[in-house]
Design a protein around this motif. Sequence first.
Motif, mmCIF file in Angstrom:
data_model
loop_
_atom_site.group_PDB
_atom_site.id
_atom_site.type_symbol
_atom_site.label_atom_id
_atom_site.label_comp_id
_atom_site.label_asym_id
_atom_site.label_seq_id
_atom_site.Cartn_x
_atom_site.Cartn_y
_atom_site.Cartn_z
ATOM 1 N N SER A 260 51.763 43.476 38.164
ATOM 2 C CA SER A 260 51.066 44.680 38.620
ATOM 3 C C SER A 260 51.548 45.913 37.852
ATOM 4 N N ILE B 225 49.464 48.026 43.750
ATOM 5 C CA ILE B 225 50.699 48.308 44.484
ATOM 6 C C ILE B 225 51.829 47.515 43.844
ATOM 7 N N THR C 13 50.821 41.397 45.680
ATOM 8 C CA THR C 13 49.413 41.417 45.285
ATOM 9 C C THR C 13 48.718 40.179 45.840
ATOM 10 N N THR D 192 46.504 39.645 39.392
ATOM 11 C CA THR D 192 46.402 38.547 40.359
ATOM 12 C C THR D 192 47.704 38.372 41.135
HETATM 13 MG MG LIG Z 1 51.600 42.185 41.825
#
Ligand SMILES: [Mg+2]
Length: 450
Positions: free
Chosen positions: A233, A246, A254, A274
């Motif tokens: 992420s 986030i 996630t 993902t």
């Molecule tokens: Mg993540």
Amino acid sequence: MDTIAACSGGALPAAIGIVRLSGPDAGPIIEKIFSSKDENPITKKKTYHLYYGKLLSQSGKTLDLCLAAFYRAPHSYTGEDMAEIFCHGSPAVVEGALRHAYALGARPAGPGEFTRRAFLNGKLGLVEAEAVADMLDAQTEQEALNAAAQLDGAIGTPLRALRGELTGLCAHFYAVCDYPDEDIDPFEYSRASETLLRAGQQLRALCAGFERGSLLKSGFPVAVVGLPNAGKSSLFNALAGSDRAIVTSEAGTTRDVLEQPVALAGGRVLLLDTAGIRTPEGEAERIGVERALQAAQRARAALWVFDGSQPLSGDPEALPEALRGKPCAAVVSKNDLPPAFDPSELEDRFDAVFSLSSKTGEGLDALCSWLSGLIPPAGEVLVTSPRQAALLRRALDSVDAALASAQAGMTADAFLLDVEQAVRFLGEVTGEDVSQDVVKDIFSRFCVGK
Ligand SMILES: [Mg+2]
Ligand SMILES: Nc1nc2c(ncn2[C@@H]2O[C@H](COP(=O)(O)OP(=O)(O)O)[C@@H](O)[C@H]2O)c(=O)[nH]1
């Protein structure tokens, strides 16, 4: 026709504001709003030339010093008399100029109204007019190049020729039937079949191009995958240039697949962030992992993220089935922390290996160039409008049906009905045979001032 006026520049304030007028009163209005330095009326000067002078407010005061041009019909964008004022881009100046124009009888232009008038006056075909909207939407050079080629007739011109050819086929047959005594070349079925075959090929290529064009628009899908907490992420956010996803130090944060188009030098990629692929803890994470695998399916390439500050874990060879055969790069993240393994260990298992930090941005450029290289280069000009694609598909179906009938030995009057259908669909694409409602709908999606 009435006279329309609008601000055609970008959001104000800006360095330069552009006020545009089009219609029969564009001349009289620009003469009252703009006073050129030598005080000769601009409409008596050379058309298509810029003149320096004063922009006048309604009360006759000098609102700004500016440049203006007058374009005499039919040699203008819209095909009508037009004027453009290039003034300082403050809201007060631009709005003052517009207020003055409205007081003199112009009315505010609707969305896309200048381009709609250009289309209605035969300055642009409908495909070319829609390319203008694509051009304004273009976010990558590839999109702009495609729109420019469309604007230049790369799609519209061959389609108009094709429509002409199919119309000619029908006309020829009816002429032979209606005037049997005239000296007209006989209608040859084999030649008709050849024409239909070529038309089918041409339409099929355009339809296939649209599929590729959609990829150009939405972006080349690239999945970001790997174990929980690897830094997926964070990488997604760093590439996207925003904090979309986030990020926490908690594994399994996630769950939903996040999508973000990212414009790169060579075009656009659609990043898919993902859930970390591991044996899930709980229902939400289980669905997250399932969705991650679906995203991998949709993706055309993948970034497999490893936490460079932790010893290699998981089996990097255990790529999800859906990613096999697709370009896949290993991204060893967190290189701002002491490394726990040598990234080159991954070299033989991936197409490329990148060591980077999403925190400091170090190493991101090399990854971006790799991603750029994935995007198929712009080759032929692609259809990008869903409206055009839907009509082209229907035209193709009609041509295919006509060809099948012709090859099955049906008489021309039967299969030419399908050809006439195809001609109608093509006319809707090119704008040669399109209803006012459709035209209105197309231009309502433009911005005001274009
Ligand atoms: Mg993540
Ligand atoms: N120092 C450092 N920490 C990072 C970096 N990338 C991610 N992290 C941290 O690693 C943890 C997991 O990151 P996240 O992006 O949520 O990983 P994901 O589970 O793979 O999506 C967070 O605490 C991040 O702040 C990096 O480049 N450098």
